[in-house]
Scaffold this motif. Sequence first.
Motif, mmCIF file in Angstrom:
data_model
loop_
_atom_site.group_PDB
_atom_site.id
_atom_site.type_symbol
_atom_site.label_atom_id
_atom_site.label_comp_id
_atom_site.label_asym_id
_atom_site.label_seq_id
_atom_site.Cartn_x
_atom_site.Cartn_y
_atom_site.Cartn_z
ATOM 1 N N MET A 106 0.841 -1.209 0.000
ATOM 2 C CA MET A 106 0.000 0.000 0.000
ATOM 3 C C MET A 106 0.871 1.252 0.000
ATOM 4 O O MET A 106 0.614 2.217 -0.730
ATOM 5 N N ILE A 107 1.902 1.250 0.826
ATOM 6 C CA ILE A 107 2.786 2.413 0.902
ATOM 7 C C ILE A 107 3.491 2.634 -0.425
ATOM 8 O O ILE A 107 3.577 3.772 -0.926
ATOM 9 N N ARG A 108 3.987 1.554 -1.041
ATOM 10 C CA ARG A 108 4.766 1.698 -2.271
ATOM 11 C C ARG A 108 3.919 2.196 -3.445
ATOM 12 O O ARG A 108 4.466 2.707 -4.418
ATOM 13 N N ARG A 109 2.615 2.079 -3.355
ATOM 14 C CA ARG A 109 1.775 2.646 -4.419
ATOM 15 C C ARG A 109 1.769 4.172 -4.371
ATOM 16 O O ARG A 109 1.417 4.822 -5.356
ATOM 17 N N HIS A 110 2.111 4.739 -3.215
ATOM 18 C CA HIS A 110 2.028 6.186 -3.038
ATOM 19 C C HIS A 110 3.367 6.841 -2.705
ATOM 20 O O HIS A 110 3.464 8.071 -2.740
ATOM 21 N N PHE A 111 4.373 6.039 -2.349
ATOM 22 C CA PHE A 111 5.581 6.607 -1.739
ATOM 23 C C PHE A 111 6.796 5.776 -2.141
ATOM 24 O O PHE A 111 6.784 4.542 -2.019
ATOM 25 N N GLY A 112 7.854 6.448 -2.610
ATOM 26 C CA GLY A 112 9.049 5.737 -3.042
ATOM 27 C C GLY A 112 10.261 5.969 -2.172
ATOM 28 O O GLY A 112 11.359 5.518 -2.509
ATOM 29 N N GLY A 113 10.085 6.650 -1.022
ATOM 30 C CA GLY A 113 11.214 6.975 -0.154
ATOM 31 C C GLY A 113 11.561 5.861 0.820
ATOM 32 O O GLY A 113 11.173 4.701 0.649
ATOM 33 N N LYS A 114 12.280 6.227 1.870
ATOM 34 C CA LYS A 114 12.727 5.251 2.867
ATOM 35 C C LYS A 114 11.533 4.692 3.631
ATOM 36 O O LYS A 114 10.607 5.434 3.995
ATOM 37 N N MET A 115 11.563 3.375 3.859
ATOM 38 C CA MET A 115 10.458 2.719 4.567
ATOM 39 C C MET A 115 11.013 1.806 5.660
ATOM 40 O O MET A 115 11.945 1.047 5.445
ATOM 41 N N VAL A 116 10.412 1.913 6.831
ATOM 42 C CA VAL A 116 10.686 1.003 7.945
ATOM 43 C C VAL A 116 9.522 0.030 8.047
ATOM 44 O O VAL A 116 8.359 0.435 8.000
ATOM 45 N N HIS A 117 9.821 -1.262 8.169
ATOM 46 C CA HIS A 117 8.790 -2.285 8.358
ATOM 47 C C HIS A 117 8.894 -2.784 9.800
ATOM 48 O O HIS A 117 9.843 -3.475 10.163
ATOM 49 N N LEU A 118 7.951 -2.387 10.641
ATOM 50 C CA LEU A 118 7.881 -2.843 12.023
ATOM 51 C C LEU A 118 7.250 -4.230 12.054
ATOM 52 O O LEU A 118 6.136 -4.427 11.584
ATOM 53 N N ILE A 119 7.977 -5.199 12.608
ATOM 54 C CA ILE A 119 7.511 -6.589 12.646
ATOM 55 C C ILE A 119 7.338 -6.998 14.103
ATOM 56 O O ILE A 119 8.310 -7.044 14.862
ATOM 57 N N GLN A 120 6.095 -7.295 14.494
ATOM 58 C CA GLN A 120 5.814 -7.711 15.864
ATOM 59 C C GLN A 120 5.486 -9.198 15.966
ATOM 60 O O GLN A 120 5.386 -9.729 17.075
ATOM 61 N N ASP A 121 5.315 -9.862 14.819
ATOM 62 C CA ASP A 121 5.033 -11.296 14.811
ATOM 63 C C ASP A 121 5.147 -11.785 13.375
ATOM 64 O O ASP A 121 5.248 -10.989 12.428
ATOM 65 N N ILE A 122 5.141 -13.110 13.189
ATOM 66 C CA ILE A 122 5.080 -13.690 11.855
ATOM 67 C C ILE A 122 3.602 -13.750 11.481
ATOM 68 O O ILE A 122 2.908 -14.740 11.748
ATOM 69 N N GLU A 123 3.103 -12.660 10.913
ATOM 70 C CA GLU A 123 1.659 -12.536 10.705
ATOM 71 C C GLU A 123 1.122 -13.511 9.670
ATOM 72 O O GLU A 123 -0.067 -13.824 9.670
ATOM 73 N N GLY A 124 1.988 -14.008 8.782
ATOM 74 C CA GLY A 124 1.534 -15.040 7.854
ATOM 75 C C GLY A 124 1.033 -16.272 8.571
ATOM 76 O O GLY A 124 0.140 -16.977 8.072
ATOM 77 N N TRP A 125 1.572 -16.533 9.763
ATOM 78 C CA TRP A 125 1.151 -17.706 10.528
ATOM 79 C C TRP A 125 -0.279 -17.577 11.045
ATOM 80 O O TRP A 125 -0.852 -18.566 11.508
ATOM 81 N N PHE A 126 -0.840 -16.375 10.991
ATOM 82 C CA PHE A 126 -2.212 -16.195 11.472
ATOM 83 C C PHE A 126 -3.231 -16.725 10.464
ATOM 84 O O PHE A 126 -4.433 -16.715 10.725
ATOM 85 N N ASN A 127 -2.747 -17.173 9.294
ATOM 86 C CA ASN A 127 -3.621 -17.661 8.227
ATOM 87 C C ASN A 127 -3.286 -19.109 7.906
ATOM 88 O O ASN A 127 -2.154 -19.566 8.119
ATOM 89 N N PRO A 128 -4.256 -19.860 7.361
ATOM 90 C CA PRO A 128 -3.923 -21.191 6.833
ATOM 91 C C PRO A 128 -2.884 -21.057 5.728
ATOM 92 O O PRO A 128 -2.758 -20.002 5.092
ATOM 93 N N VAL A 129 -2.135 -22.139 5.479
ATOM 94 C CA VAL A 129 -1.133 -22.101 4.421
ATOM 95 C C VAL A 129 -1.866 -22.008 3.080
ATOM 96 O O VAL A 129 -2.478 -22.966 2.618
ATOM 97 N N GLY A 130 -1.835 -20.822 2.478
ATOM 98 C CA GLY A 130 -2.556 -20.545 1.244
ATOM 99 C C GLY A 130 -2.213 -19.157 0.761
ATOM 100 O O GLY A 130 -1.125 -18.640 1.035
ATOM 101 N N ASP A 131 -3.146 -18.522 0.059
ATOM 102 C CA ASP A 131 -2.869 -17.223 -0.540
ATOM 103 C C ASP A 131 -2.421 -16.185 0.476
ATOM 104 O O ASP A 131 -1.387 -15.520 0.306
#
Length: 547
Positions: A88-113
């Motif tokens: 979402m950010i990259r659609r509007h902004f090309g500068g420096k970006m920090v990605h704050l990671i508090q968990d492996i959020e992919g694990w909150f979903n079944p293995v799929g899309d």
Amino acid sequence: MAKIVVISPAPIKGSGGVRTILNYAHALMRNGHEVTVSFLADGKPIGTNVSQLVEAYFGISGLHCGQFPFGLHNADLAVATRWDTPPMIRRHFGGKMVHLIQDIEGWFNPVGDAFLYAENNFLFNSSFITLGHWLAKRQQKQYGVNSYTMDFCYDDEVYSLSQPYAERPKRVCFIYQPEKPRRCAQLGLEALGIFKSFHPDYEIVLYGSDAPAYLWYPTVNLGIVSPKELNDLYNASRAGLCISASNPSRIPFEMMGCGLPVVDIYRANNLHDYKSNQLLLAHQTPESIAHALSSLVVDEQLGARLSRLGHESVSGLSLQHEMQQFAAFVEKVANGEQPQPRTDMAPRYRSAPVIAPAYEVDRVRAFCEDQTREFQSEKATISQASTSVEPSAALFATAKLTSTKPAGFIWDMVTLEVDGSLQLNSHQATATTAVLPHALPAGTLSAIAVVRLAHPKASPTEFAMAAVPAIDDEDIIRRPDEQIWSSPMGSGWTEVTPGADVLLQLQLPEPSAVPLDLHIAVRLPEGSPQDFGWCRWVNIIHLQAHQ
């Protein structure tokens, strides 16, 4: 000062995750930056008075707030705070970006899309800041990207020790959140049912969700309670159960802040942010979790010791410390700096898992051993390693006494033995400590010591070490602050019993910019006899960042 935009989920009243993000944003604002919070609508219109809404819901004022992509057009840096926000950010902004990671959020979903999309969103050009060390090591291993790492902290203005452990009623509390699969509600309830059958005089208290729990044993379900009520609950319990199947929760650190012994599960995700002798980690079966809880209430000395050591281990880990870490790391990214690679890939938690007798079989032991090897392929640069007697002796020969009995200095409390080891004699009055001047050069990431008790009749003794900025005059003797051993610059206290060598590890928050003195210490638990208290430091090495 930089113009920083923090992308946040919608401001939901009572949301702990949003409150954390807003606290981070507020820390940046306090440092003088121009901060905007750009909220995702998440399917609902936010309205125009978002700043007033934030102040009403969370008591945080002064932030410029609006609906995404508000503020991005003229920003210097953007902060992504959820797995779906980088694209979402990259659609509007090309500068420096920090990605704050508090968990492996992919694990909150079944293995799929959704699982795969969550993994793919780590591929965008960004700098990672992780909550905890396990996440940083995973990002380095899986994506070859280094991360800035924040310590797990807690609100010490809310959670504090107010009730002596020995005076607490027979009660066990459990964070029961069936709507969050990673909190393993069913596993915890089954473990508590087993525990209750062996300890019918103990009250079981559930909290954290308004969902009912239909059980075959009596419980008290408090539902969602305030932080103040949680503080009271933790101070009126003998053991706390919090199960984390992904990144550790902040809850165990809040429990330890109240002197409450904690049980979690022995999995790779929990071995890198907890420390040995800070809590108990049990094999992931209900029987083993129940066995760990039982050991705390049956062995009163164990419960009291973990109450004390757990509380000491979180001393200094206030929320303000975490906020300052976040702000400092974002500023490093804004200034074009990059984090150093992690070399401390071994687990911090080195105690054996608690395994119920019925599961003491080879396949369980093999599973637990495998949890310790998640990052074993990662290599560290080891320099100035005292891998033989000579380097150890040369290092230890510089030792200077810094604290002994209150009556005054007694130099024979620290001696260099003929085998090249350094011996500290333990006693009941206070800790015996020594300093190794300039033992850790600039760039040090961690230190590892091999320690042992030299006599088979010695009482179990606690060992610790800490890194302190070196002083120019090596003849000066100073006594370190009592809190240093359990601070981010300390290893925490580890209990050692006769008969085996023990590895003691000190992990620094980031590579040291200056040489450090290494302070080492031993102490006896209260009431232990001091006879034969010959505490040996056999070997010390330090690990440095790649040059």
